[in-house]
Scaffold this motif. Structure first.
Motif, mmCIF file in Angstrom:
data_model
loop_
_atom_site.group_PDB
_atom_site.id
_atom_site.type_symbol
_atom_site.label_atom_id
_atom_site.label_comp_id
_atom_site.label_asym_id
_atom_site.label_seq_id
_atom_site.Cartn_x
_atom_site.Cartn_y
_atom_site.Cartn_z
ATOM 1 N N TYR A 105 -7.212 -69.262 -74.125
ATOM 2 C CA TYR A 105 -7.681 -67.915 -74.064
ATOM 3 C C TYR A 105 -7.623 -67.781 -72.236
ATOM 4 O O TYR A 105 -6.578 -67.605 -71.518
ATOM 5 C CB TYR A 105 -8.562 -66.900 -73.935
ATOM 6 C CG TYR A 105 -9.485 -66.120 -73.288
ATOM 7 C CD1 TYR A 105 -8.910 -64.769 -73.408
ATOM 8 C CD2 TYR A 105 -10.345 -66.417 -72.228
ATOM 9 C CE1 TYR A 105 -9.329 -64.014 -72.440
ATOM 10 C CE2 TYR A 105 -10.818 -64.888 -71.597
ATOM 11 C CZ TYR A 105 -10.227 -63.868 -71.530
ATOM 12 O OH TYR A 105 -10.693 -63.037 -70.901
ATOM 13 N N GLU A 106 -8.300 -68.986 -71.333
ATOM 14 C CA GLU A 106 -7.765 -69.392 -69.704
ATOM 15 C C GLU A 106 -7.167 -69.533 -69.138
ATOM 16 O O GLU A 106 -5.856 -68.400 -68.516
ATOM 17 C CB GLU A 106 -8.553 -70.288 -69.329
ATOM 18 C CG GLU A 106 -10.573 -70.351 -69.388
ATOM 19 C CD GLU A 106 -11.510 -68.983 -68.635
ATOM 20 O OE1 GLU A 106 -10.801 -68.815 -67.783
ATOM 21 O OE2 GLU A 106 -12.021 -68.960 -69.354
ATOM 22 N N LEU A 107 -6.497 -70.168 -69.969
ATOM 23 C CA LEU A 107 -4.871 -70.404 -69.181
ATOM 24 C C LEU A 107 -3.474 -69.229 -69.983
ATOM 25 O O LEU A 107 -2.786 -68.890 -68.795
ATOM 26 C CB LEU A 107 -3.911 -70.872 -70.136
ATOM 27 C CG LEU A 107 -4.280 -73.002 -70.125
ATOM 28 C CD1 LEU A 107 -3.787 -73.872 -71.162
ATOM 29 C CD2 LEU A 107 -3.935 -73.202 -68.287
ATOM 30 N N ALA A 108 -3.503 -68.964 -70.934
ATOM 31 C CA ALA A 108 -3.247 -67.146 -71.519
ATOM 32 C C ALA A 108 -3.267 -66.154 -70.130
ATOM 33 O O ALA A 108 -2.855 -65.289 -69.962
ATOM 34 C CB ALA A 108 -3.302 -66.767 -72.518
ATOM 35 N N SER A 109 -4.656 -65.734 -69.908
ATOM 36 C CA SER A 109 -5.070 -64.763 -69.025
ATOM 37 C C SER A 109 -5.087 -65.140 -67.448
ATOM 38 O O SER A 109 -3.982 -64.531 -66.339
ATOM 39 C CB SER A 109 -6.673 -65.046 -69.337
ATOM 40 O OG SER A 109 -7.725 -64.359 -70.243
ATOM 41 N N PHE A 110 -4.613 -66.420 -67.367
ATOM 42 C CA PHE A 110 -4.177 -67.231 -65.393
ATOM 43 C C PHE A 110 -2.874 -66.454 -65.720
ATOM 44 O O PHE A 110 -2.429 -65.838 -64.892
ATOM 45 C CB PHE A 110 -4.811 -68.541 -65.885
ATOM 46 C CG PHE A 110 -3.565 -68.800 -64.393
ATOM 47 C CD1 PHE A 110 -4.351 -68.524 -63.602
ATOM 48 C CD2 PHE A 110 -2.676 -70.267 -64.951
ATOM 49 C CE1 PHE A 110 -3.942 -69.108 -62.858
ATOM 50 C CE2 PHE A 110 -2.190 -70.424 -63.252
ATOM 51 C CZ PHE A 110 -2.470 -69.981 -62.037
ATOM 52 N N ILE A 128 -11.102 -72.146 -75.936
ATOM 53 C CA ILE A 128 -11.566 -71.243 -74.231
ATOM 54 C C ILE A 128 -9.948 -71.112 -73.241
ATOM 55 O O ILE A 128 -9.621 -70.609 -72.895
ATOM 56 C CB ILE A 128 -13.082 -71.985 -74.090
ATOM 57 C CG1 ILE A 128 -14.211 -71.301 -74.600
ATOM 58 C CG2 ILE A 128 -12.965 -71.543 -72.323
ATOM 59 C CD1 ILE A 128 -15.836 -71.615 -74.301
ATOM 60 N N TRP A 129 -9.550 -73.071 -73.646
ATOM 61 C CA TRP A 129 -9.393 -73.065 -72.784
ATOM 62 C C TRP A 129 -7.555 -72.422 -72.534
ATOM 63 O O TRP A 129 -6.914 -71.882 -72.117
ATOM 64 C CB TRP A 129 -8.980 -74.857 -72.638
ATOM 65 C CG TRP A 129 -7.548 -75.168 -72.329
ATOM 66 C CD1 TRP A 129 -6.830 -75.577 -72.304
ATOM 67 C CD2 TRP A 129 -8.264 -75.541 -70.343
ATOM 68 N NE1 TRP A 129 -5.844 -76.280 -71.132
ATOM 69 C CE2 TRP A 129 -6.656 -76.004 -70.107
ATOM 70 C CE3 TRP A 129 -8.567 -74.553 -69.331
ATOM 71 C CZ2 TRP A 129 -6.542 -75.777 -68.963
ATOM 72 C CZ3 TRP A 129 -8.381 -74.720 -68.230
ATOM 73 C CH2 TRP A 129 -7.269 -75.603 -67.914
#
Length: 118
Positions: A48-53, A45-46
């Protein structure tokens, strides 16, 4: 990505769960994709969150909200979700009903800085 097993999987009989499972495993091996170890989903999840950010698809506010939602969803039991815990503490400062020690602007700057540090 492409592999022999992936092509076979695409045309597999969807009634045979064991066949699909075996083809899925073979596909992951052929493509050299490591599956997540059992346990906490937080690292995925983290990531994904970082890549999306970093791609500009998520704001720091959305990353913060997702981290808080994750911790609430697991009843705060994931001890390995360090990043989420730090974000939770910052969230707690924002929603606190006490006189804030720091301004909301300063806290949001810390949130943004923290997420960018990865």
């Amino acid at each position: 990505m492409d592999s022999d097993s992936l092509r076979i999987l695409a045309g597999a009989d969807h009634e045979d769960a064991a066949d699909k499972r075996d083809l899925w495993t073979a596909t992951l091996q052929e493509l050299q994709i490591q599956t997540a170890p059992p346990g906490s989903p937080w690292p995925l999840i983290w990531a994904y969150e970082l890549a999306s950010f970093k791609a500009g698809d998520r704001t720091s506010g959305k990353v913060l909200q997702d981290a808080v939602d994750y911790l609430r969803g697991c009843n705060y039991d994931d001890e390995d979700a360090d990043e989420a815990s730090i974000l939770w503490q910052l969230w707690d400062e924002i929603v606190s009903t006490y006189d804030p020690f720091r301004t909301e602007t300063v806290i949001w700057a810390d949130i943004d800085s923290y997420i960018r540090s990865f």
